[in-house]
Design a protein around this motif. Structure first.
Motif, PDB file in Angstrom:
ATOM      1  N   ALA A   1       0.837  -1.203   0.000  1.00 28.99           N
ATOM      2  CA  ALA A   1       0.000   0.000   0.000  1.00 28.99           C
ATOM      3  C   ALA A   1       0.870   1.252   0.000  1.00 28.99           C
ATOM      4  O   ALA A   1       0.559   2.244  -0.674  1.00 28.99           O
TER       5      ALA A   1
ATOM      6  N   GLN B   1       0.908   4.264  -2.747  1.00 23.98           N
ATOM      7  CA  GLN B   1       0.652   5.647  -2.344  1.00 23.98           C
ATOM      8  C   GLN B   1       1.758   6.582  -2.818  1.00 23.98           C
ATOM      9  O   GLN B   1       1.487   7.667  -3.342  1.00 23.98           O
TER      10      GLN B   1
ATOM     11  N   TRP C   1      -0.100   4.710   5.303  1.00 25.96           N
ATOM     12  CA  TRP C   1      -0.211   3.380   4.690  1.00 25.96           C
ATOM     13  C   TRP C   1      -0.140   2.240   5.680  1.00 25.96           C
ATOM     14  O   TRP C   1      -0.653   1.151   5.412  1.00 25.96           O
TER      15      TRP C   1
ATOM     16  N   VAL D   1      -3.574   1.006   6.672  1.00 29.62           N
ATOM     17  CA  VAL D   1      -4.188   0.011   5.793  1.00 29.62           C
ATOM     18  C   VAL D   1      -3.758  -1.394   6.207  1.00 29.62           C
ATOM     19  O   VAL D   1      -4.584  -2.306   6.343  1.00 29.62           O
TER      20      VAL D   1
ATOM     21  N   GLU E   1      -7.661   3.065   5.139  1.00 28.77           N
ATOM     22  CA  GLU E   1      -7.067   3.988   4.178  1.00 28.77           C
ATOM     23  C   GLU E   1      -7.792   5.331   4.192  1.00 28.77           C
ATOM     24  O   GLU E   1      -7.165   6.397   4.192  1.00 28.77           O
TER      25      GLU E   1
ATOM     26  N   ALA F   1     -10.104   0.151  -0.922  1.00 30.75           N
ATOM     27  CA  ALA F   1      -8.866   0.865  -0.613  1.00 30.75           C
ATOM     28  C   ALA F   1      -8.112   1.030  -1.925  1.00 30.75           C
ATOM     29  O   ALA F   1      -7.712   0.046  -2.543  1.00 30.75           O
TER      30      ALA F   1
ATOM     31  N   THR G   1      -5.211   2.018  -2.558  1.00 33.50           N
ATOM     32  CA  THR G   1      -3.837   1.537  -2.538  1.00 33.50           C
ATOM     33  C   THR G   1      -3.760   0.022  -2.682  1.00 33.50           C
ATOM     34  O   THR G   1      -2.683  -0.528  -2.946  1.00 33.50           O
TER      35      THR G   1
END
Length: 448
Positions: A139, A143, A156, A159, A184, A229, A231
């Motif tokens: 993630a 990002q 991150w 997440v 997120e 999410a 990401t």
């Protein structure tokens, strides 16, 4: 390639390669050493005073704060623990994500594990830790590739903690998916360079990323929705998840720190130590130190840090401390060290140079090149280098244990520090009683 949520739901201990388990054991030991010395900082004390005020234990169960002993909610323990670990910049990290995961993951998942009525064993805990690291790292890569701002690790890790937290609570793939989306969406999108330019206790954002992820996990288990999410499943994320289940970012990307300051300073610290050892000069012989490095690093000049927060995001002062004292450790974080006239004088002889080539190559690694000029005119130039502790220049198990001992024993006493170390390096082999004992040792108050 499995979807991230199905991967997280299905991941079992037997799926984890030996290298992943080795990394998790090292990170457990390393993080608890940092937590021990972190518990002595003003930043940790403030967080641990605040958590009982606003995060009392409720129906989710009670969790004890790291190195503190007082019970709060899992969210409160995650917050206090993450701030405690983050207060000393010596915890594990991931260079491609320009940040850290263990400082959020361990406080959050230790808190959630403690709150469960059915105790986890080491194998189960390894499954959720591995999930948290793997989801967090991927993630984070997404990002950084897709967002204009350089966000802190809290953005991150929220997440990864959310996904792993839902797994720990027994969630299915859809509940894990919803948790990741909630984490997120509500995770802190704090701007990292703001803290680097103006260092304070907000640090790397994990103090809010960890509790955001924990909250997301509990919300998802109650039916709260938040997917997707981006990401994890956005249109631009696919390349970063393509080898999920076969490649392990946890193994390839985790690094360990030799010094308690921002990793961007580490290649320079290694360089000046090597130059001084090779050529035998003292700090009193130095006329100037020139450090060519990447752009972001030049914003960490830090010639006169007044606090531990300013020291963490400095290069010039730690480099001077290395040249004067031959080390950068816990002692160099003290008020006495920060006001040491010899270190301060040499710090002002350090110049950071924004180098385009160093910026270009500082993607998966962080680079610097140091030149030292002496008062007699001699000039010593080190080759460009990246820091020790990366996968290609790993710290040995012995070095990580020595670092842990240096951080933990003065705070916890040798007996408790040694018992934590013995259990942490085999945590995944522990039964439920053994893991409970380890988590109790990590959350007992300092001095107990």
């Amino acid at each position: 390639m499995p979807r991230f949520d199905q991967f997280a739901a299905d991941l079992s201990y037997d799926d984890l390669p030996d290298a992943a388990l080795w990394t998790l054991r090292r990170s457990f030991l390393d993080t608890m050493g940092v937590a021990a010395v972190g518990s002595t900082t003003p930043m940790s004390a403030i967080a641990r005073r605040t958590a009982p005020l606003i995060f009392g234990a409720g129906g989710a169960g009670a969790s004890r704060m790291l190195m503190d002993g007082r019970s709060v909610s899992p969210v409160g323990a995650a917050m206090a623990g993450a701030f405690t670990v983050d207060s000393i910049d010596a915890h594990d990290g991931t260079t491609p994500c320009k940040g850290h995961a263990g400082s959020a993951i361990f406080p959050a998942l230790i808190a959630m594990a403690q709150a469960q009525t059915d105790a986890l064993d080491g194998k189960r805990f390894a499954e959720v830790l591995a999930t948290a690291y793997e989801v967090s790292y991927r993630a984070g890569l997404v990002q950084h590739a897709t967002c204009a701002d350089y966000h802190t690790s809290g953005a991150w890790t929220a997440v990864g903690v959310a996904a792993a937290g839902a797994k720990l609570l027994g969630g299915n793939a859809d509940q894990i998916r919803q948790a990741a989306g909630i984490g997120e969406y509500h995770g802190p999108r704090s701007q990292m360079m703001r803290c680097i330019d103006h260092p304070t206790m907000v640090r790397d954002g994990v103090g809010w990323g960890a509790p955001s992820g924990v909250t997301a996990a509990y919300l998802a288990m109650e039916g709260f929705t938040g997917a997707p999410a981006l990401t994890c499943e956005g249109a631009e994320s696919a390349e970063f998840w393509a080898d999920l289940g076969s490649g392990w970012r946890l193994v390839d990307h985790t690094h360990y720190k030799a010094y308690p300051c921002c990793r961007w300073a580490h290649p320079s610290l290694d360089a000046v130590a090597a130059l001084q050892a090779d050529h035998g000069f003292t700090h009193r012989d130095i006329a100037k130190v020139e450090i060519r490095t990447f752009h972001y690093a030049t914003r960490l000049a830090g010639h006169e840090p007044k606090t531990q927060d300013e020291f963490a995001y400095a290069i010039a002062f730690p480099v001077a401390a290395m040249l004067v004292r031959g080390q950068v450790g816990v002692a160099e974080l003290s008020d006495a060290a920060l006001s040491d006239p010899e270190i301060l004088a040499l710090s002002h002889k350090v110049t950071l140079i924004d180098d385009d080539e160093m910026t270009r190559i500082s993607t998966d690694k962080r680079w610097a090149q140091v030149t030292i000029t002496l008062t007699d005119g001699r000039r010593f130039k080190d080759a460009p280098r990246s820091p020790r502790g990366d996968a290609d220049l790993p710290l040995s198990d012995g070095e990580i244990r020595a670092k842990y001992d240096q951080l933990a024993r003065p705070v916890l006493g040798q007996a408790r520090a040694d018992e934590i170390a013995a259990l942490a390096v085999e945590f995944d082999a522990l039964d439920a009683d053994g893991l409970t004992r380890l988590l109790t040792l990590c959350t007992d108050p300092v001095g107990a």
